[in-house]
Design a protein around this motif. Structure first.
Motif, PDB file in Angstrom:
ATOM      1  N   SER A  47      22.733  -0.710   3.388  1.00 43.84           N
ATOM      2  CA  SER A  47      21.371  -1.258   3.464  1.00 43.84           C
ATOM      3  C   SER A  47      21.361  -2.669   4.038  1.00 43.84           C
ATOM      4  N   TYR A 188      18.896   3.979   0.193  1.00 43.39           N
ATOM      5  CA  TYR A 188      17.440   4.059   0.343  1.00 43.39           C
ATOM      6  C   TYR A 188      16.748   3.084  -0.614  1.00 43.39           C
ATOM      7  N   GLY A 192      14.819  -0.490   0.525  1.00 45.28           N
ATOM      8  CA  GLY A 192      13.437  -0.757   0.146  1.00 45.28           C
ATOM      9  C   GLY A 192      13.296  -2.000  -0.708  1.00 45.28           C
ATOM     10  N   ALA A 196      14.071  -4.348   3.074  1.00 41.27           N
ATOM     11  CA  ALA A 196      12.880  -4.066   3.879  1.00 41.27           C
ATOM     12  C   ALA A 196      11.855  -5.186   3.774  1.00 41.27           C
ATOM     13  N   TRP A 338       8.393   1.913  -4.901  1.00 44.47           N
ATOM     14  CA  TRP A 338       8.405   0.666  -4.137  1.00 44.47           C
ATOM     15  C   TRP A 338       9.146   0.766  -2.807  1.00 44.47           C
ATOM     16  N   PRO A 339      10.318   1.415  -2.722  1.00 44.71           N
ATOM     17  CA  PRO A 339      10.952   1.561  -1.406  1.00 44.71           C
ATOM     18  C   PRO A 339      10.068   2.291  -0.401  1.00 44.71           C
ATOM     19  N   ASN A 342       7.324  -0.034   0.780  1.00 37.53           N
ATOM     20  CA  ASN A 342       7.873  -0.984   1.749  1.00 37.53           C
ATOM     21  C   ASN A 342       7.895  -0.393   3.154  1.00 37.53           C
ATOM     22  N   LEU A 343       8.340   0.846   3.241  1.00 31.59           N
ATOM     23  CA  LEU A 343       8.466   1.485   4.554  1.00 31.59           C
ATOM     24  C   LEU A 343       7.111   1.770   5.176  1.00 31.59           C
TER      25      LEU A 343
END
Length: 363
Positions: A47, A188, A192, A196, A338-339, A342-343
């Motif tokens: 990441s 992942y 996030g 991110a 939340w991830p 973010n995306l």
């Protein structure tokens, strides 16, 4: 923006590091170990590399449109109407970021240190202090956060160093007990949160003065790599201390600090970690609040860039009270939702604006 608000590349890198490390140094190791187990450090490396690509895109956009925020870059690239469509989700995302940061602080204090105090008390003081800091301006933030970041790092490394007798490297093996899938799931999550979130600085980089802007890429990349190193070290130390039990820890750094018993006089220093979490979360909430206020003022083209600070703070405070029914629900949303937010709300709009800006020729 006023000339007095401009800061150096080094100060911007410190702001960036404090934002990226902030609350993540306490909140990230537990969930990523739960997802990836002994391969958690590999998830962080993956990441972090993806975060470097995103940061490169951000720096390239800043180089092409020096002095312009993401809103102004979007107006040049796709026009005012599409800018509204792309920035409204980003604004909603920043509202959630500020709100969830203070909810995280309240949850930590209620579960670990001050169990009888209502969480909204912590929400209120964090948000009010952040609003006052934002109103003071970028230069004040930069000067304060350089010192705060150094203090937080000092406390963290002291805690990790004092635990050296508790480390068992055998707990790091096997590295991939369940294959690569858990590692990718951990990547992942960690992309996030926090990598991110790099895109928030698309609103802040114009505050770097021209004299030091040439050094900005080097400093920002260094800050991101060092952020990854700190998170990896904290995760490895947690694994070497608790082994398989590390997946059950909610706040790993706080938990391992409770084990310190050095020479029978240095004990119960977990409060130091608690202070570090509060300071880190305050810095991150302040930077996110600054970006949110700036994005709204640029979107609505207000003469006074500080006009939205207190209304935004009040909205975030109200959201922090009513958004979740329990801490367990909040923890679930942070780990799983939340991830994705973010995306979809931040990274994708940013990449659309950046892609069109790179393709479109200057008039």
């Amino acid at each position: 923006m006023n000339q007095q608000d401009l800061i150096t590349s080094g100060q911007m890198a410190f702001l960036f590091f404090s934002f990226m490390t902030g609350s993540s140094i306490v909140n990230v190791p537990g969930p990523v170990i739960g997802f990836a187990h002994n391969g958690a450090w590999i998830s962080l490396i993956i990441s972090n590399l993806i975060g470097l690509l995103l940061l490169t895109c951000l720096l390239m956009l800043h180089k092409k449109h020096a002095g312009l925020t993401l809103v102004e870059c979007s107006r040049k690239a796709v026009g005012s109407f599409v800018t509204v469509l792309l920035t409204v989700p980003f604004i909603f995302y920043l509202f959630l970021m500020v709100t969830w940061i203070v909810i995280g602080v309240g949850g930590f204090m209620n579960s670990s240190m001050m169990r009888e105090t209502p969480s909204y008390i912590f929400h209120f003081f964090i948000l009010v202090t952040a609003a006052w800091t934002v109103r003071a301006g970028m230069e004040v933030m930069a000067r304060m956060f350089v010192l705060y970041t150094i203090i937080v790092l000092f406390f963290v490394f002291i805690v990790l160093a004092l635990l050296f007798t508790n480390y068992n490297p055998d707990f790091l093996l096997p590295i991939l007990p369940d294959g690569i899938k858990p590692v990718m799931l951990g990547s992942y999550f960690t992309f996030g949160f926090p990598f991110a979130e790099i895109v928030v600085f698309s609103m802040l980089l114009p505050y770097v003065n021209k004299e030091s802007s040439s050094k900005l890429p080097k400093y920002m990349v260094t800050a991101l790599i060092f952020n990854g190193f700190v998170l990896i070290m904290t995760t490895l130390c947690t694994l070497m201390t608790y082994g398989p039990l590390a997946t059950k820890l909610r706040y790993p750094l706080f938990a391992i600090s409770r084990l310190i018993d050095f020479a029978d006089f240095m004990q119960r220093i977990e409060s130091v970690v608690g202070i570090s979490l509060i300071a880190g979360s305050y810095m991150k909430a302040t930077i996110a609040l600054f970006a949110l206020n700036l994005m709204m003022s640029r979107l609505f083209k207000t003469q006074d860039e500080r006009v939205f600070i207190y209304p935004i703070t009040l909205i975030c405070f109200c959201l922090s009270i009513v958004m979740f029914d329990s801490q367990a629900e909040f923890d679930e949303k942070v780990s799983l939702v939340w991830p994705l937010l973010n995306l979809t709300l931040a990274v994708i709009p940013f990449l659309i604006i950046a892609s069109v800006s790179f393709i479109k020729k200057e008039g």
